[in-house]
Design a protein around this motif. Structure first.
Motif, PDB file in Angstrom:
ATOM      1  N   UNK A   1       0.838  -1.201   0.000  1.00 20.92           N
ATOM      2  CA  UNK A   1       0.000   0.000   0.000  1.00 20.92           C
ATOM      3  C   UNK A   1       0.875   1.254   0.000  1.00 20.92           C
ATOM      4  N   UNK A   2       1.907   1.275   0.843  1.00 24.68           N
ATOM      5  CA  UNK A   2       2.780   2.464   0.908  1.00 24.68           C
ATOM      6  C   UNK A   2       3.467   2.698  -0.443  1.00 24.68           C
ATOM      7  N   UNK A   3       3.992   1.621  -1.056  1.00 23.27           N
ATOM      8  CA  UNK A   3       4.665   1.760  -2.352  1.00 23.27           C
ATOM      9  C   UNK A   3       3.668   2.207  -3.419  1.00 23.27           C
ATOM     10  N   UNK A   4       2.465   1.610  -3.396  1.00 18.80           N
ATOM     11  CA  UNK A   4       1.447   1.944  -4.409  1.00 18.80           C
ATOM     12  C   UNK A   4       0.971   3.392  -4.268  1.00 18.80           C
ATOM     13  N   UNK A   5       0.816   3.852  -3.035  1.00 21.13           N
ATOM     14  CA  UNK A   5       0.397   5.254  -2.830  1.00 21.13           C
ATOM     15  C   UNK A   5       1.473   6.200  -3.368  1.00 21.13           C
ATOM     16  N   UNK A   6       2.744   5.830  -3.174  1.00 23.22           N
ATOM     17  CA  UNK A   6       3.832   6.650  -3.727  1.00 23.22           C
ATOM     18  C   UNK A   6       3.790   6.641  -5.249  1.00 23.22           C
ATOM     19  N   UNK A   7       3.493   5.493  -5.839  1.00 25.72           N
ATOM     20  CA  UNK A   7       3.443   5.384  -7.303  1.00 25.72           C
ATOM     21  C   UNK A   7       2.319   6.250  -7.876  1.00 25.72           C
ATOM     22  N   UNK A   8       1.160   6.215  -7.223  1.00 24.39           N
ATOM     23  CA  UNK A   8       0.006   7.000  -7.693  1.00 24.39           C
ATOM     24  C   UNK A   8       0.314   8.498  -7.587  1.00 24.39           C
ATOM     25  N   UNK A   9       0.954   8.887  -6.490  1.00 24.58           N
ATOM     26  CA  UNK A   9       1.312  10.304  -6.300  1.00 24.58           C
ATOM     27  C   UNK A   9       2.350  10.737  -7.338  1.00 24.58           C
ATOM     28  N   UNK A  10       3.319   9.872  -7.587  1.00 27.37           N
ATOM     29  CA  UNK A  10       4.369  10.158  -8.577  1.00 27.37           C
ATOM     30  C   UNK A  10       3.763  10.345  -9.959  1.00 27.37           C
ATOM     31  N   UNK A  11       2.854   9.434 -10.331  1.00 33.85           N
ATOM     32  CA  UNK A  11       2.270   9.468 -11.677  1.00 33.85           C
ATOM     33  C   UNK A  11       1.261  10.601 -11.824  1.00 33.85           C
TER      34      UNK A  11
ATOM     35  N   UNK B   1       9.443  12.779 -20.155  1.00 36.74           N
ATOM     36  CA  UNK B   1       8.345  12.952 -19.191  1.00 36.74           C
ATOM     37  C   UNK B   1       8.811  12.753 -17.746  1.00 36.74           C
ATOM     38  N   UNK B   2       9.864  11.971 -17.554  1.00 35.41           N
ATOM     39  CA  UNK B   2      10.330  11.649 -16.196  1.00 35.41           C
ATOM     40  C   UNK B   2      10.712  12.918 -15.424  1.00 35.41           C
ATOM     41  N   UNK B   3      11.153  13.936 -16.166  1.00 36.08           N
ATOM     42  CA  UNK B   3      11.585  15.179 -15.512  1.00 36.08           C
ATOM     43  C   UNK B   3      10.415  15.914 -14.850  1.00 36.08           C
ATOM     44  N   UNK B   4       9.184  15.645 -15.310  1.00 37.97           N
ATOM     45  CA  UNK B   4       8.009  16.308 -14.728  1.00 37.97           C
ATOM     46  C   UNK B   4       7.528  15.657 -13.442  1.00 37.97           C
ATOM     47  N   UNK B   5       8.132  14.547 -13.054  1.00 42.18           N
ATOM     48  CA  UNK B   5       7.587  13.785 -11.928  1.00 42.18           C
ATOM     49  C   UNK B   5       8.516  13.701 -10.722  1.00 42.18           C
ATOM     50  N   UNK B   6       9.782  14.003 -10.919  1.00 41.11           N
ATOM     51  CA  UNK B   6      10.736  13.822  -9.823  1.00 41.11           C
ATOM     52  C   UNK B   6      10.497  14.810  -8.685  1.00 41.11           C
ATOM     53  N   UNK B   7      10.789  14.369  -7.475  1.00 39.50           N
ATOM     54  CA  UNK B   7      10.654  15.251  -6.313  1.00 39.50           C
ATOM     55  C   UNK B   7       9.306  15.168  -5.637  1.00 39.50           C
ATOM     56  N   UNK B   8       8.387  14.379  -6.197  1.00 36.73           N
ATOM     57  CA  UNK B   8       7.048  14.290  -5.597  1.00 36.73           C
ATOM     58  C   UNK B   8       6.987  13.278  -4.453  1.00 36.73           C
ATOM     59  N   UNK B   9       7.779  12.222  -4.571  1.00 34.37           N
ATOM     60  CA  UNK B   9       7.749  11.167  -3.545  1.00 34.37           C
ATOM     61  C   UNK B   9       9.191  10.796  -3.167  1.00 34.37           C
ATOM     62  N   UNK B  10       9.381  10.163  -2.015  1.00 32.79           N
ATOM     63  CA  UNK B  10      10.748   9.792  -1.617  1.00 32.79           C
ATOM     64  C   UNK B  10      11.387   8.827  -2.613  1.00 32.79           C
TER      65      UNK B  10
END
Lengths: 347, 142
Positions: A55-65, A310-319
């Protein structure tokens, strides 16, 4: 083209050093750590297991995306330490992400490669337009019998990867698998701890499957080692991926960044995916990654992944993986035994 | 005994997995656990579902050293009243934090943990606990 729209990781906070485990069993910790290339492993807290890590990893993935979890059409959780023998972990993840009920879900088990098998399944569903986004998770709180060699390497952690077609941060250009019936590591129904074929886990198991899997995908795609900037191999210990790299002729610097095994050791279903996540944390657009996972029993899944702008638009959102590696608290063997339920009299 | 807790836990799953409560549009108050009626506005209240962000601070806390059955493995652990940014207070464990490091006013975020289990054969209950906010570096691209 199909690819990764987001990824997230989770590593528990506790660590135990190889030397501390060796002290209890009268082994030479320094020699073991150097020989195996494993220095400290991650340990789950008393209230952490595969469902919570997923759940913790998935929540990070959803926030990142930055996606709406209601767009997820499939969830597959790969692990060999699911909390229930019967009752899926994936449904817990779905509810905790506030997904819709219009979704398919199942748990996977294929030793350390169940997570990458989940990626391949979601790729198929996405490419055939059956779903918009699929969630593939590899997570484990791996078991090692007290005093067994596995106790030095069985660690905990998880990686969640969202697979889709739109705004991909990395394209999955190709994948293939190599599968045989090889009994190198197993756990029988109802047993608490796995058994393994000791030295048999090397040449006929890990090296044959990872090596053949890598060569097969390169042959199919007409590529060579020189076409890739990063390599990620499954990491049962610190020694095997390096030896695999030498056998295939991979320059050490192309493998170095994926070796999370030195800090957290083997997160089983999350192992190769954790290496991939660490590379995705630092790779530049245009970089090409070659990943091969390995699952005992036995099989390997190889992937060719191209990093997109696209990866540059997502970095820094999650640990990042390194953020989780840096957050650590050392415990001794008695605390480890308490947290991992090795003290049976304690409810 | 295997079926113990099933219906009781199932009814609360969504609320305790995601800290889902409600918000009264009439008086702009937030509630957790979710209420059936706004206690301020009564029949004039207009309740809507609200998914709390899960960010807040420690309002007050206690260190548990004599734990009930099922929690002994975690001793010593922190139980706190957490005040969410929306203004609601709830009771929860603080994890990923040593008892000597917790303090009133500390920023925390909700995390997903195992709360308890109904014996070896029963169901496992998951839900929210809180942890100190984790630093995000994000490896900015050079």
């Amino acid at each position: 083209m199909v690819g990764i729209v987001g990824y997230g990781v989770y590593i528990p906070r506790y660590r135990i050093k190889t030397e501390e485990i060796a002290r209890v069993w009268g082994d030479d910790g320094k020699r073991l750590a150097k020989g195996l290339g494993v220095f400290e492993k991650s340990v789950p807290g008393p209230d952490e297991e595969v469902a919570t890590i997923s759940v913790e990893a998935a929540r990070n993935a959803v926030k990142y995306a930055g996606i709406d979890p209601k767009d997820i059409g499939a969830i597959y959780v790969g692990s060999e330490s699911h909390p229930y023998a019967v009752k899926p972990t994936g449904t817990i993840v779905a509810e905790a992400l506030s997904c819709t009920t219009d979704l398919t879900c199942a748990d996977y088990e294929f030793a350390c490669k169940a997570g990458t098998a989940a990626i391949q399944t979601t790729m198929g569903l996405v490419q055939s337009n059956m779903i918009k986004i699929g969630l593939a998770i590899g997570a484990d709180t791996a078991q090692g019998r007290p005093g067994d060699a596995l106790e030095y390497s069985a660690a905990a952690g998880g990686v969640a990867i969202l697979v889709g077609m739109d705004n991909v941060v990395a394209t999955i250009e190709a994948t293939s698998s190599f599968t045989t019936d090889t009994p190198d590591f197993w756990r029988r129904e109802g047993e608490d701890f796995p058994s393994h074929g000791a030295r048999f886990t090397g040449e006929p198991a890990y090296f044959r499957h990872v090596g053949e899997g890598a060569r097969l995908l390169m042959r199919k795609t007409g590529t060579t080692i020189d076409d890739f900037d990063y390599f990620v191999f499954h990491m049962p210990n610190g020694k095997f991926p390096l030896a695999m790299g030498r056998q295939l002729g991979v320059p050490k610097e192309k493998l170095e960044d994926s070796l999370v095994v030195r800090q957290i050791v083997n997160t089983y279903s999350g192992s190769a995916m954790m290496g991939l996540a660490r590379v995705l944390d630092i790779a530049k657009p245009g970089d090409k990654i070659f990943m091969v996972s390995y699952g005992s029993g036995a099989g390997s899944d190889a992937f060719i992944i191209r990093v997109e702008k696209e990866i540059l638009n997502h970095r820094g959102k999650v640990p990042t993986v390194d953020d989780f590696i840096a957050r650590k608290t050392y415990i001794d063997y008695s605390e480890y035994a308490k947290y991992r339920r090795k003290i049976k009299a304690l409810a | 005994m295997g079926e113990q807790g099933v219906a009781h836990v199932w009814r609360k799953l969504r609320a305790i997995y995601n800290i889902e409560g409600n918000h009264c549009k009439t008086c702009d108050s937030y509630f957790f656990p979710p209420r059936l009626v706004c206690p301020n506005c009564r029949r004039k209240g207009q309740l809507e579902e609200h998914h709390f962000k899960g960010l807040g601070k420690v309002h007050t806390f206690a260190i548990v050293r004599q734990a009930p059955e099922g929690f002994k493995r975690q001793v010593p652990y922190i139980v706190a009243q957490v005040e969410l940014d929306e203004g609601v207070r709830l009771t929860a464990q603080i994890v990923n934090c040593d008892p000597e490091d917790v303090e009133i006013g500390m920023r925390v975020r909700a995390c997903f943990r195992k709360i308890t289990e109904y014996g070896e054969r029963g169901i496992i209950v998951y839900g929210y606990k809180f942890e100190p906010v984790l630093k995000v570096t994000g490896h900015p691209y050079p």
